[in-house]
Design an enzyme around this catalytic site. Sequence first.
Site, PDB file in Angstrom:
ATOM      1  N   GLU A  15       0.815  -1.220   0.000  1.00 19.51           N
ATOM      2  CA  GLU A  15       0.000   0.000   0.000  1.00 19.51           C
ATOM      3  C   GLU A  15       0.845   1.265   0.000  1.00 19.51           C
ATOM      4  OE1 GLU A  15      -0.600  -2.706   1.686  1.00 19.51           O
ATOM      5  OE2 GLU A  15      -2.609  -3.295   1.087  1.00 19.51           O
ATOM      6  N   GLN A  54      -7.881  -2.353  -0.788  1.00 17.11           N
ATOM      7  CA  GLN A  54      -8.763  -3.524  -0.851  1.00 17.11           C
ATOM      8  C   GLN A  54      -9.805  -3.450   0.275  1.00 17.11           C
ATOM      9  OE1 GLN A  54      -7.069  -7.700  -0.924  1.00 17.11           O
ATOM     10  NE2 GLN A  54      -7.720  -7.329  -3.042  1.00 17.11           N
ATOM     11  N   PHE A  55      -9.342  -3.061   1.429  1.00 17.16           N
ATOM     12  CA  PHE A  55     -10.224  -2.732   2.554  1.00 17.16           C
ATOM     13  C   PHE A  55      -9.652  -1.464   3.193  1.00 17.16           C
ATOM     14  CE2 PHE A  55     -11.182  -7.112   1.832  1.00 17.16           C
ATOM     15  CZ  PHE A  55     -12.513  -7.273   2.193  1.00 17.16           C
ATOM     16  N   ALA A  56     -10.546  -0.602   3.666  1.00 16.75           N
ATOM     17  CA  ALA A  56     -10.082   0.656   4.259  1.00 16.75           C
ATOM     18  C   ALA A  56      -9.101   0.395   5.398  1.00 16.75           C
ATOM     19  CB  ALA A  56     -11.271   1.460   4.774  1.00 16.75           C
ATOM     20  N   ASP A  57      -9.288  -0.739   6.077  1.00 18.90           N
ATOM     21  CA  ASP A  57      -8.399  -1.108   7.189  1.00 18.90           C
ATOM     22  C   ASP A  57      -6.927  -1.085   6.756  1.00 18.90           C
ATOM     23  OD1 ASP A  57     -10.607  -2.818   9.103  1.00 18.90           O
ATOM     24  OD2 ASP A  57     -11.000  -2.703   6.972  1.00 18.90           O
ATOM     25  N   PHE A  58      -6.677  -1.449   5.501  1.00 19.63           N
ATOM     26  CA  PHE A  58      -5.285  -1.590   5.053  1.00 19.63           C
ATOM     27  C   PHE A  58      -4.636  -0.245   4.728  1.00 19.63           C
ATOM     28  CE2 PHE A  58      -7.013  -5.851   3.406  1.00 19.63           C
ATOM     29  CZ  PHE A  58      -6.982  -6.374   4.682  1.00 19.63           C
ATOM     30  N   HIS A  99     -11.330  -6.066   8.981  1.00 23.72           N
ATOM     31  CA  HIS A  99     -12.071  -5.897   7.721  1.00 23.72           C
ATOM     32  C   HIS A  99     -13.382  -5.159   7.965  1.00 23.72           C
ATOM     33  CE1 HIS A  99      -9.316  -9.109   6.479  1.00 23.72           C
ATOM     34  NE2 HIS A  99      -9.580  -8.768   5.235  1.00 23.72           N
TER      35      HIS A  99
END
Length: 658
Positions: free
Chosen positions: A397, A419-423, A464
């Site tokens: 990222e 891919q997910f906001a978490d990342f 996630h």
Amino acid sequence: MNYTDFKVADDIKLKLYKSMLKPRMIEEKMLILLRQGKISKWFSGIGQEAISVGVTTALSSDEYILPMHRNLGVFTAREIPLCRLFAQWQGKASGFTQGRDRSFHFGTQDYKIVGMISHLGPQLGVADGIALAHKLKYEKNVTAVFTGEGATSEGDFHEALNVASVWNLPVLFCVENNGYGLSTPTNEQFKCEHIADKGVGYGMESHIIDGNNILEVYYKVSELVRDMRINPRPILLEFKTFRMRGHEEASGTKYVPQELLDVWAEKDPLENFTQYLISERLLTENSIATYKEEIQVEIDENLKLALEEEAIIPDQSKELSEVYQNFDLVKIEPGNSVNNIRLVDAISEGLRQSMQKFDNLVIMGQDVAEYGGVFKITEGFVNEFGKERVRNTPICESAIVSAAMGLSINGMKAVMEMQFADFASSGFNPIVNYLAKSYYRWGEKADVVIRMPCGGGVSAGPFHSQTNEAWFTKTPGLKVVYPAFPYDAKGLLTTAIEDPNPVLFFEHKGLYRSLYQDVPADYYTLPLGKASLLKQGDQITIVTYGAGVHWALETLEKNTDIRADLLDLRSLQPLDTIAIYESVQRTGKLIILQEDSLFGGIASDISAMVMENCFQYLDGPIKRVGSLETPIPFNTKLEEQYLSKSRFESELKELIAY
Ligand SMILES: Cc1ncc(C[n+]2csc(CCOP(=O)(O)OP(=O)(O)O)c2C)c(N)n1
């Protein structure tokens, strides 16, 4: 030192000599000014000039260079007016950052130099993005980026080299191995013998170059970049050199064995080259004196200009108005033809039509190409726009956020799908430090949208399910958009892409496929920073966004006796404070609902702002409803308990009854 192996024309030899002499003389002057307190910190490049000068001279002036804090020679070899450099170091208005950042932390498009941020590593990925833009525009340009050997330990180094290699980008990674990080010797920094050895791991050509031999640097780099322009590929160069002074002047060199300093003093690049040129009869004592005098005059004249320049008089409105690039949205009204579609379709449509509208727009993300992204938003895009513009990325990222910045610097637009906001946490540094601060620091926009599939209620556990908008609303320079409906999502996404500022675009996963709306089929835009008043009532104001909007709607449908204003913020930065204040002034009560854990979220700030600006209109305490102060749990029952949804109705009724 061996100079004879490298065939370089005499006029170039003299040019290289003068180009090394200038930064050496500037530094000597700066060390005096530093002691006099006339400039701030100084990072010495004495003894390392051959690398900056050799690389810069080997490149053409339209090729970008991303230097570090010891690369004064890059700036002077690109012939930046010294008065502007001096003004920069003195924090004066005619410096490149108008006093907003210090030392070499600036870039200038006029000289195709993109300066570092303090965090060292991110610029390696920025170089990837710049090189990618050249490649996509069919321009045969090389991009050179510098790093010290210490910063090669950062993940950014690994990520950037890997991306450059996988994408075959013409980036020259120049590692200056000068023996020490701040005080850390190389044997405590990495375990391999040479940094160049790491090239194998990236499938990348690499070379070791004597960084104190200007002819070797210039000759070898010239050869390599000539070839890279025809046969684009990244190359890793390790320049062996030594840092002759402290990390910065105040820190000294006590920890460096004197023998080492003595050995490397013998290898001084300027001293040795001068002797060689004298032996070649290209220099004489007289011509040296003339060159020195010319440079001294240039330094003195320019220093005078900088010293005479008035100190900055702080102007709050100027500072506040230069955090974002000005952007006048040309509002494109929606057409009449509509389709009843889901949030996920609306985002996909907005993205597709933006790709059609802007042929310089590139989408990057994990699995976004043939696979269509994990939420299938880019499904079919590869067929329509090709793999160059719809790019699968390695799992990195930080490098991709940085590469998006690089694309923007080199005239493109970028949408990155987290891919997910978490990342986003893995790309956090370049988002909050590079993208957010670039325009304010040196006037360079970050034309980047980061799509953030977010949110809970989907039993996906702590990594996630987060809705982490507050990580970003905190940071001046970023815009944060958070639609709750398909119509808004499409029109706000197209605007976010048109906007040259960095935008974090939150897409609630729980809403992706759960609701339909009539959405105009053609391209349209909606302004950022405008809340939408979904319901009107005189009893209370409900302010919320994202999934919270639907929780509030459900609650109001269930309790038809409640007369509430329901305000969907749609965008959190800019924030529509006027709409909030107007509503509170009418209803006299305010409840703010957010999905995120309560502390430090947007609800807290809205609450404070309303207290400060509408206190006299309030008929009760402001209520914030947020999720529990725990990570978001996986188990459905635990998640229900965590989410603020479960408490909203009772809190709302309690405030109405107050
Ligand atoms: C992320 C981050 N960690 C630590 C620092 C503090 N720091 C600044 S420069 C530096 C040493 C860098 O060493 P190297 O990359 O070898 O470059 P050199 O200074 O030797 O040219 C350190 C530790 C920083 N600026 N950023």
